[in-house]
Structure formats: C-alpha cells, structure tokens
Design a protein around this motif. Structure first.
Motif, mmCIF file in Angstrom:
data_model
loop_
_atom_site.group_PDB
_atom_site.id
_atom_site.type_symbol
_atom_site.label_atom_id
_atom_site.label_comp_id
_atom_site.label_asym_id
_atom_site.label_seq_id
_atom_site.Cartn_x
_atom_site.Cartn_y
_atom_site.Cartn_z
ATOM 1 N N ALA A 73 48.404 21.627 4.651
ATOM 2 C CA ALA A 73 48.323 20.203 4.334
ATOM 3 C C ALA A 73 48.644 19.356 5.562
ATOM 4 N N LEU A 74 49.620 19.788 6.378
ATOM 5 C CA LEU A 74 49.918 19.067 7.620
ATOM 6 C C LEU A 74 48.728 19.122 8.575
ATOM 7 N N ALA A 75 48.146 20.305 8.718
ATOM 8 C CA ALA A 75 46.967 20.424 9.595
ATOM 9 C C ALA A 75 45.802 19.599 9.068
ATOM 10 N N THR A 76 45.639 19.546 7.753
ATOM 11 C CA THR A 76 44.559 18.758 7.159
ATOM 12 C C THR A 76 44.785 17.272 7.375
ATOM 13 N N LEU A 77 46.032 16.835 7.309
ATOM 14 C CA LEU A 77 46.327 15.418 7.578
ATOM 15 C C LEU A 77 45.944 15.049 9.009
ATOM 16 N N GLU A 78 46.239 15.919 9.961
ATOM 17 C CA GLU A 78 45.855 15.635 11.349
ATOM 18 C C GLU A 78 44.331 15.614 11.493
ATOM 19 N N GLN A 79 43.672 16.539 10.834
ATOM 20 C CA GLN A 79 42.214 16.577 10.906
ATOM 21 C C GLN A 79 41.584 15.363 10.228
ATOM 22 N N ALA A 80 42.193 14.891 9.143
ATOM 23 C CA ALA A 80 41.621 13.770 8.394
ATOM 24 C C ALA A 80 41.877 12.431 9.056
ATOM 25 N N THR A 81 42.975 12.292 9.786
ATOM 26 C CA THR A 81 43.331 11.008 10.381
ATOM 27 C C THR A 81 43.035 10.949 11.870
ATOM 28 N N GLY A 82 42.954 12.098 12.531
ATOM 29 C CA GLY A 82 42.779 12.098 13.978
ATOM 30 C C GLY A 82 44.061 11.820 14.735
ATOM 31 N N VAL A 83 45.195 11.689 14.038
ATOM 32 C CA VAL A 83 46.482 11.448 14.675
ATOM 33 C C VAL A 83 47.059 12.787 15.118
ATOM 34 N N SER A 84 47.267 12.979 16.404
ATOM 35 C CA SER A 84 47.734 14.255 16.914
ATOM 36 C C SER A 84 49.239 14.409 16.711
ATOM 37 N N GLY A 85 49.699 15.652 16.729
ATOM 38 C CA GLY A 85 51.109 15.952 16.622
ATOM 39 C C GLY A 85 51.590 16.214 15.207
ATOM 40 N N ILE A 86 50.701 16.158 14.214
ATOM 41 C CA ILE A 86 51.112 16.379 12.816
ATOM 42 C C ILE A 86 51.077 17.860 12.481
ATOM 43 N N THR B 145 50.865 4.204 8.693
ATOM 44 C CA THR B 145 50.499 4.505 10.084
ATOM 45 C C THR B 145 49.327 5.481 10.131
ATOM 46 N N LEU B 146 49.349 6.472 9.262
ATOM 47 C CA LEU B 146 48.238 7.422 9.208
ATOM 48 C C LEU B 146 46.948 6.747 8.772
ATOM 49 N N ALA B 147 47.055 5.829 7.800
ATOM 50 C CA ALA B 147 45.855 5.128 7.330
ATOM 51 C C ALA B 147 45.237 4.291 8.441
ATOM 52 N N GLN B 148 46.061 3.695 9.295
ATOM 53 C CA GLN B 148 45.523 2.917 10.418
ATOM 54 C C GLN B 148 44.880 3.828 11.460
ATOM 55 N N GLY B 149 45.402 5.054 11.592
ATOM 56 C CA GLY B 149 44.836 5.972 12.575
ATOM 57 C C GLY B 149 43.435 6.446 12.243
ATOM 58 N N VAL B 150 43.018 6.294 10.987
ATOM 59 C CA VAL B 150 41.671 6.724 10.592
ATOM 60 C C VAL B 150 40.606 5.972 11.387
ATOM 61 N N MET B 151 40.891 4.702 11.726
ATOM 62 C CA MET B 151 39.904 3.906 12.464
ATOM 63 C C MET B 151 39.602 4.516 13.837
ATOM 64 N N SER B 152 40.556 5.261 14.382
ATOM 65 C CA SER B 152 40.371 5.859 15.704
ATOM 66 C C SER B 152 39.951 7.319 15.629
ATOM 67 N N ARG B 153 39.589 7.808 14.444
ATOM 68 C CA ARG B 153 39.140 9.190 14.332
ATOM 69 C C ARG B 153 37.870 9.380 15.135
ATOM 70 N N ALA B 154 37.718 10.534 15.739
ATOM 71 C CA ALA B 154 36.649 10.732 16.723
ATOM 72 C C ALA B 154 35.269 10.520 16.137
ATOM 73 N N ASP B 155 35.006 11.003 14.915
ATOM 74 C CA ASP B 155 33.670 10.831 14.355
ATOM 75 C C ASP B 155 33.406 9.378 13.978
ATOM 76 N N VAL B 156 34.455 8.626 13.615
ATOM 77 C CA VAL B 156 34.293 7.195 13.349
ATOM 78 C C VAL B 156 33.933 6.463 14.643
ATOM 79 N N VAL B 157 34.625 6.806 15.736
ATOM 80 C CA VAL B 157 34.315 6.202 17.032
ATOM 81 C C VAL B 157 32.904 6.578 17.481
ATOM 82 N N ALA B 158 32.519 7.838 17.277
ATOM 83 C CA ALA B 158 31.172 8.273 17.663
ATOM 84 C C ALA B 158 30.107 7.515 16.880
ATOM 85 N N ALA B 159 30.339 7.294 15.591
ATOM 86 C CA ALA B 159 29.366 6.551 14.790
ATOM 87 C C ALA B 159 29.263 5.107 15.254
ATOM 88 N N GLN B 160 30.388 4.498 15.629
ATOM 89 C CA GLN B 160 30.353 3.126 16.131
ATOM 90 C C GLN B 160 29.618 3.050 17.464
#
Length: 491
Positions: free
Chosen positions: A474-487, A297-312
């Motif tokens: 590590a939890l905060a880094t996972l949220e920052q790396a995936t863009g999935v909130s609440g981690i 689920t986290l790996a799928q959330g990477v596609m919606s990370r803000a900088d990925v969306v901004a680049a698209q």
C-alpha cells in the motif's frame, strides 16, 4: 507415567519449537533468514535492485532513446530549408529549315556550355520558430515519459520484490514447521520401535502433517516466481540457473521405524527447489514504517505525477502544431537564380570583335497557388489533435486522482488490518497454542488436537505476513499513484 513422558518429550523436542516466535528462538527477522539456495545466488536487497533498475531496465532504456530521438528531431526542425543547386549543359543541337529538313546535328561537351542554378525556399509566417517550439515541447514530453516509465517500472519491481519477500517469509514459517514436525515424527518413530505407542498414533500424525508439505512447495514456487519477475525487470536471464541448486532434501524414510517397514515407513516430506536464478532476495519483512505525510499533501502531489505532466506537455506540443498549421496561410516563396555560359556558335552578324562565349543570368520567383483547401485541412487536423490532447490531459489527471483515492483507501484498510495483528492477534494465537499444549501435557487433549492448534497458529502467522505485505505494498502503491517519492518502504 510412560505416556506422559512421551508427551513431554514430544513437546520439548518437536511442536513447542514451532510455537515459539522468531525472536524468542533467536532467529533472524522475517525475510532475512538464510535459505538453502544455490551457491551462486547472491543476496539482493530492494535498494540494490532499485539502483540496478535505473541502469539495466530495458523499458527504461528504450524510453531514454525516445528522448535522444526527440532532441535529434529538434535539430531538423530548427534548421533552415536547404537550398538546391542544379548544374547542367546542352548536350546536342540540330536546326530545321523552312521546308522541314534537319541540318547540322551535333553533340556538345560540357566544356562548350554550362548552366548553374540555385533555388532557395523562403518561409513566411514564422514556420521555423513554430517548428522548433513543437520539437521542444516533444522533448519535454519525452523526458516526462521517461520519468513515468521509471515510476511504473519501479512500482513493478517493488511489487514483485515484496511478493517474493511474502513468499519467503511464508516459506520460512513452513520450513520452521517442517523442522519441528520432522523432529516430532522421528521421536514418534523411535517410540514406536520401542513399543511405547501403537503404529496408529504415528500414522495419524503423518496423515495430519501433509498439508504442511503443501505450504513448503507452494511458497517455494511463489518465491521462485517472484525472483524470476525481479530478474526480468533487471534485464537478467530468469532461466539462467544451475540445475539442482537450492534443493531442500526430504526427510529420509524409515528413520526410527519399526523393523519390517510398513505404511509408517513411507516418505512424508517432499523435495523443494528454492532459487532458480542468481538472486537471493533479502529484506526486513517485519518492518512497518509509518507513512509520515498527510493526505492533503499527497493529493496535491498528483498534479506533478509524471504521466500527468507528460499529458500536459503533449497538449502544449499539439497547440504549437496547430499554430504551425495556421502559419501555412502565409505562402512560402521560392527564389531561383541561374547563370549559363555558352561557347556554341551564334548566328549573329559579323562585328569587329568576334564573340567567344555568351553569359546569361536569370532570376525567378515562384509562389504556390490553390493551396487554401490543403492549408485549411491541415489546420482542421491540427485543431482536432489539439482537442484530443486536451481531453487526454484531463482524463489522465482524473485517472491519477482516482488512482490516489483507491491507493489511499487501500492504505487505510491495510494499516487497520496490520494494527489488528500487531495489536495482539498473533499473540493470542500463540497463547491458544500454548494452552492446548499444556492441556495435552495434562492428558486433557490429544496429539491431533495439538496439531490443529498448530495449524491455527500457522494460518495466523501466514495471515500476519499477508497483512504486512498488504501494508508495505500500500505504501508503494501510494508513491506510484501520487508520484511523491520517499513513501515506498526501505527494507
């Protein structure tokens, strides 16, 4: 018998207190114990800091201004080319004869003649719609950049806050050690004054406790640096503090020492300053919340990370700009209309009705020529920029996935290390200290052996705090790396 009584008193009044865990002593959890900070320092939790960051962070404010600028640019892009109005008149006149002489030079006022013109540019090829599309794509990119700025600034805040909580928890351990050692040293000084122990025992104890003072000062400095970093992220002045606030006074020298002073009466503690700004960071540093979400689920959330969306969205804007450049192949037409009225004398034959004024109308169409090289050059530039944006979008996505891979590996390692300490490593260190304490009471160990055991226990507590910090980060880094909130942990 007398020596055994001294040992027992030392254990009961001094070092035994340091060996007890916080919950056994009735102390607040790690990260929540009150510290002697300045009176103006107000408590600040992580959730409160995050709420303030949304309103006060200057980097985030600047990013929001970028959205305002992009929306204003859309108004410009969607507008029609403005027409141009021209007004003029003939200000002077003279005539030439066949022999080259000039005659009849005179000046005219605007009341005698006037000329009015209107010029309108007619765009072809749908340029206005394409410009609007580019501007809208840029608005979307600016909005995504605001979210990406929020993502990075939140992570920096959490990183600084957790680092400050780590320093605070370590400082709490160091202060608890210092308080126990102070009680022990005071008791040893009284025993020296009463002649129960030689001065060498007190001197060896004082020499052995110096490293604990280094723990106090280093963690106080680390806590102050963490508070300053949080303050800067919240647009507060990190240097605005009252001089002398938050000071921990040293142990007064000479308490209980033998008359006449000597080396044993020298100071053995230092003064430390805790809070240099108006914040006293608080948080349950002993908590270790579970992740609660799977890796896929986290790996799928990477596609919606803000900088990925901004680049698209940047790629979409670049593609729209390429289409706008291609629309330049359709040449625009400029329409010029004019009207002129003149009451100047006319060299016309006499007629029954004398002429009072002459009105004339004009219409012109103009089309730019020799524009092929310019248009093709603009298309080439826009095509290259579109290719750059596509490569950057792909690179951003790959970097995001790399960030997630590294963050996941860090999470697994941090969780394994935390489980090691939660599974009994800290308890074994405490049990080892109690065993050394009992051997000391039985006369099988020296006071310095007990201090060595305390150092080991202290190091284990510090390492346990470091393991908690690594897991929470590590939890905060996972949220920052995936863009999935609440981690990220809620402390």
């Amino acid at each position: 018998m007398r020596l055994a009584g001294v040992r027992l008193g030392l254990m009961l009044c001094g070092l035994a207190g340091a060996a007890m865990p916080a919950w056994a002593q009735g102390n607040p959890p790690a990260g929540m114990a009150p510290l002697p900070v300045g009176q103006a320092a107000r408590p600040l939790t992580l959730s409160e800091a995050e709420a303030q960051l949304l309103e006060r962070n200057l980097v985030l404010v600047a990013a929001r201004r970028g959205v305002d600028a992009a929306r204003a640019q859309r108004l410009v892009a969607s507008a029609l080319p403005p027409p141009q109005v021209s007004v003029g008149n003939t200000i002077g006149q003279f005539v030439e004869t066949e022999r080259g002489a000039t005659r009849g030079a005179r000046l005219f006022s605007p009341s005698n003649n006037i000329a009015v013109g209107l010029s309108v540019l007619i765009e072809r090829g749908g340029k206005r719609e394409l410009r609007t599309r580019v501007a809208e794509a840029q608005i979307g990119q600016a909005e995504a950049l605001v979210l990406d700025t929020l993502r990075t600034q939140l992570f920096q805040l959490r990183q600084a806050f957790l680092g400050a909580l780590l320093a605070r928890a370590n400082l709490e351990v160091a202060l608890a050690n210092r308080a126990s050692l102070d009680r022990t040293e005071a008791l040893l000084r009284r025993q020296l004054r009463d002649g129960a122990i030689p001065e060498g025992d007190l001197l060896r104890f004082q020499a052995s406790r110096l490293q604990f003072e280094g723990d106090v000062t280093s963690n106080a400095q680390a806590y102050a640096a963490g508070v300053a970093a949080v303050a800067a992220l919240l647009a507060a002045d990190p240097a605005a503090f009252a001089p002398g606030s938050g000071q921990i006074a040293p142990m007064p020298p000479g308490i209980g020492a033998a008359p006449g002073g000597g080396p044993a009466s020298a100071p053995t503690t230092v003064r430390a300053v805790l809070s240099p700004v108006a914040f006293d960071l608080r948080g349950r540093f002993d908590q270790a919340p579970p992740l609660g979400i799977g890796r896929d689920t986290l790996a799928q959330g990477v596609m919606s990370r803000a900088d990925v969306v901004a680049a698209q969205r940047q790629l979409n804007a670049a593609e729209a700009n390429r289409q706008l450049a291609e629309a330049g192949r359709s040449r625009d037409v400029t329409v010029n209309g004019s009207w002129a009225r003149s009451r100047l004398s006319q060299d016309l034959p006499e007629s029954r009705d004398r002429i009072d004024a002459v009105n004339s109308f004009g219409l012109q169409l103009s089309v730019p020529i020799f524009t092929r090289r310019i248009v093709e050059g603009n298309i080439g530039v826009a095509t290259a920029q579109s290719g750059q944006a596509e490569a950057q979008a792909r690179a951003t996505l790959l970097q995001a996935r790399a960030d997630f891979a590294a963050a996941w590996a860090g999470y697994e390692q941090a969780k394994a290390l935390l489980d090691l300490y939660a599974g009994g490593a800290l308890g074994r260190a405490e049990e080892a200290y109690r065993s050394t304490e009992q051997a000391y009471l039985a006369g099988g160990r020296s006071l310095l052996d007990t201090l060595d055991a305390l150092r080991t226990l202290n190091a284990t507590r510090i390492q346990a705090n470091q393991a908690r910090y690594a897991y929470l980060l590590a939890l905060a880094t996972l949220e920052q790396a995936t863009g999935v909130s609440g981690i990220s942990p809620r402390l």
